[in-house]
Design a protein around this motif. Sequence first.
Motif, PDB file in Angstrom:
ATOM      1  N   HIS A  86      -8.165  -7.541  15.955  1.00  0.00           N
ATOM      2  CA  HIS A  86      -8.758  -8.751  15.397  1.00  0.00           C
ATOM      3  C   HIS A  86      -9.956  -8.462  14.480  1.00  0.00           C
ATOM      4  O   HIS A  86     -10.706  -9.358  14.147  1.00  0.00           O
ATOM      5  N   GLU A  87     -10.100  -7.204  14.082  1.00  0.00           N
ATOM      6  CA  GLU A  87     -11.180  -6.839  13.167  1.00  0.00           C
ATOM      7  C   GLU A  87     -10.604  -6.451  11.809  1.00  0.00           C
ATOM      8  O   GLU A  87      -9.635  -5.697  11.729  1.00  0.00           O
ATOM      9  N   VAL A  88     -11.225  -6.990  10.756  1.00  0.00           N
ATOM     10  CA  VAL A  88     -10.779  -6.734   9.388  1.00  0.00           C
ATOM     11  C   VAL A  88     -12.013  -6.482   8.520  1.00  0.00           C
ATOM     12  O   VAL A  88     -13.012  -7.185   8.638  1.00  0.00           O
ATOM     13  N   THR A  89     -11.916  -5.474   7.686  1.00  0.00           N
ATOM     14  CA  THR A  89     -12.942  -5.249   6.674  1.00  0.00           C
ATOM     15  C   THR A  89     -12.481  -5.933   5.399  1.00  0.00           C
ATOM     16  O   THR A  89     -11.334  -5.750   4.980  1.00  0.00           O
ATOM     17  N   VAL A  90     -13.354  -6.747   4.812  1.00  0.00           N
ATOM     18  CA  VAL A  90     -13.056  -7.397   3.536  1.00  0.00           C
ATOM     19  C   VAL A  90     -14.099  -6.907   2.540  1.00  0.00           C
ATOM     20  O   VAL A  90     -15.293  -7.164   2.698  1.00  0.00           O
ATOM     21  N   ARG A  91     -13.627  -6.174   1.540  1.00  0.00           N
ATOM     22  CA  ARG A  91     -14.505  -5.623   0.503  1.00  0.00           C
ATOM     23  C   ARG A  91     -14.276  -6.389  -0.785  1.00  0.00           C
ATOM     24  O   ARG A  91     -13.140  -6.444  -1.286  1.00  0.00           O
ATOM     25  N   LEU A  92     -15.325  -6.996  -1.313  1.00  0.00           N
ATOM     26  CA  LEU A  92     -15.270  -7.759  -2.565  1.00  0.00           C
ATOM     27  C   LEU A  92     -15.744  -6.834  -3.672  1.00  0.00           C
ATOM     28  O   LEU A  92     -16.866  -6.331  -3.627  1.00  0.00           O
ATOM     29  N   VAL A  93     -14.860  -6.595  -4.649  1.00  0.00           N
ATOM     30  CA  VAL A  93     -15.101  -5.535  -5.632  1.00  0.00           C
ATOM     31  C   VAL A  93     -15.009  -6.043  -7.071  1.00  0.00           C
ATOM     32  O   VAL A  93     -14.551  -7.153  -7.330  1.00  0.00           O
ATOM     33  N   ASP A  94     -15.386  -5.135  -7.986  1.00  0.00           N
ATOM     34  CA  ASP A  94     -15.263  -5.420  -9.411  1.00  0.00           C
ATOM     35  C   ASP A  94     -13.916  -4.911  -9.932  1.00  0.00           C
ATOM     36  O   ASP A  94     -13.126  -4.304  -9.197  1.00  0.00           O
ATOM     37  N   VAL A  95     -13.670  -5.148 -11.188  1.00  0.00           N
ATOM     38  CA  VAL A  95     -12.392  -4.793 -11.815  1.00  0.00           C
ATOM     39  C   VAL A  95     -12.137  -3.291 -11.758  1.00  0.00           C
ATOM     40  O   VAL A  95     -11.025  -2.860 -11.451  1.00  0.00           O
ATOM     41  N   SER A  96     -13.153  -2.489 -12.031  1.00  0.00           N
ATOM     42  CA  SER A  96     -12.924  -1.037 -12.079  1.00  0.00           C
ATOM     43  C   SER A  96     -12.537  -0.479 -10.716  1.00  0.00           C
ATOM     44  O   SER A  96     -11.649   0.376 -10.623  1.00  0.00           O
ATOM     45  N   GLU A  97     -13.162  -0.946  -9.645  1.00  0.00           N
ATOM     46  CA  GLU A  97     -12.795  -0.452  -8.310  1.00  0.00           C
ATOM     47  C   GLU A  97     -11.389  -0.910  -7.924  1.00  0.00           C
ATOM     48  O   GLU A  97     -10.598  -0.145  -7.368  1.00  0.00           O
ATOM     49  N   SER A  98     -11.069  -2.165  -8.236  1.00  0.00           N
ATOM     50  CA  SER A  98      -9.723  -2.672  -7.946  1.00  0.00           C
ATOM     51  C   SER A  98      -8.674  -1.867  -8.695  1.00  0.00           C
ATOM     52  O   SER A  98      -7.650  -1.471  -8.125  1.00  0.00           O
ATOM     53  N   GLN A  99      -8.920  -1.610  -9.967  1.00  0.00           N
ATOM     54  CA  GLN A  99      -7.963  -0.853 -10.772  1.00  0.00           C
ATOM     55  C   GLN A  99      -7.802   0.571 -10.243  1.00  0.00           C
ATOM     56  O   GLN A  99      -6.680   1.077 -10.144  1.00  0.00           O
ATOM     57  N   ALA A 100      -8.900   1.216  -9.888  1.00  0.00           N
ATOM     58  CA  ALA A 100      -8.830   2.593  -9.379  1.00  0.00           C
ATOM     59  C   ALA A 100      -8.031   2.648  -8.078  1.00  0.00           C
ATOM     60  O   ALA A 100      -7.176   3.529  -7.894  1.00  0.00           O
ATOM     61  N   LEU A 101      -8.279   1.711  -7.172  1.00  0.00           N
ATOM     62  CA  LEU A 101      -7.541   1.703  -5.900  1.00  0.00           C
ATOM     63  C   LEU A 101      -6.066   1.377  -6.114  1.00  0.00           C
ATOM     64  O   LEU A 101      -5.190   1.990  -5.491  1.00  0.00           O
ATOM     65  N   ASN A 102      -5.788   0.426  -6.990  1.00  0.00           N
ATOM     66  CA  ASN A 102      -4.401   0.058  -7.267  1.00  0.00           C
ATOM     67  C   ASN A 102      -3.655   1.231  -7.916  1.00  0.00           C
ATOM     68  O   ASN A 102      -2.497   1.497  -7.602  1.00  0.00           O
ATOM     69  N   ARG A 103      -4.345   1.948  -8.778  1.00  0.00           N
ATOM     70  CA  ARG A 103      -3.743   3.130  -9.423  1.00  0.00           C
ATOM     71  C   ARG A 103      -3.511   4.242  -8.389  1.00  0.00           C
ATOM     72  O   ARG A 103      -2.427   4.822  -8.318  1.00  0.00           O
TER      73      ARG A 103
END
Length: 164
Positions: free
Chosen positions: A50-67
């Motif tokens: 029942h524990e979740v980490t929610v990280r709110l990020v910018d475009v560059s971090e999202s793109q790097a992780l998605n890549r």
Amino acid sequence: MSTPTAHQANRDPAIVDRQVAVDANALPSEAELADWVGRVLAHHPAETRHEVTVRLVDVSESQALNRDYRDKDTPTNVLSFPFEAPPEVPIPLLGDLVICHAIVDQEAQQQHKPLAQHYAHMVIHGTLHLLGYDHIEDNEAEVMEQLECQILADLGIPDPYRAS
């Protein structure tokens, strides 16, 4: 914030570790994130994580992780990273959600919906992914979308898949 459902009252509350890695206004609070995650978990009473980490990020971090993790060199609204502990390590962590504020904000504007409602949808959608739901196959997508719509309706949020 809405009142908890009967299922939520009988279980451990969702615990959210809110990480803010973006300079932005109108970000959801830890309490809102926990409510949305908890509403998904209320539909899965056998789930002990029942524990979740929610990280709110910018475009560059999202793109790097998605890549790096999905081989897609573009930012995206939400990424889900389920946590799989070895059986002998009883950790209640369900996983991590990484949400790109700029993408969620842009989508909310394009879809003419309040930002908070779109955030609720992204957290619910991502949490369902953490629980193993997917939308690659049409029948899986239908099941996932129906559950999303049900949870969102309980929050008074219209069906995000119906054209407005």
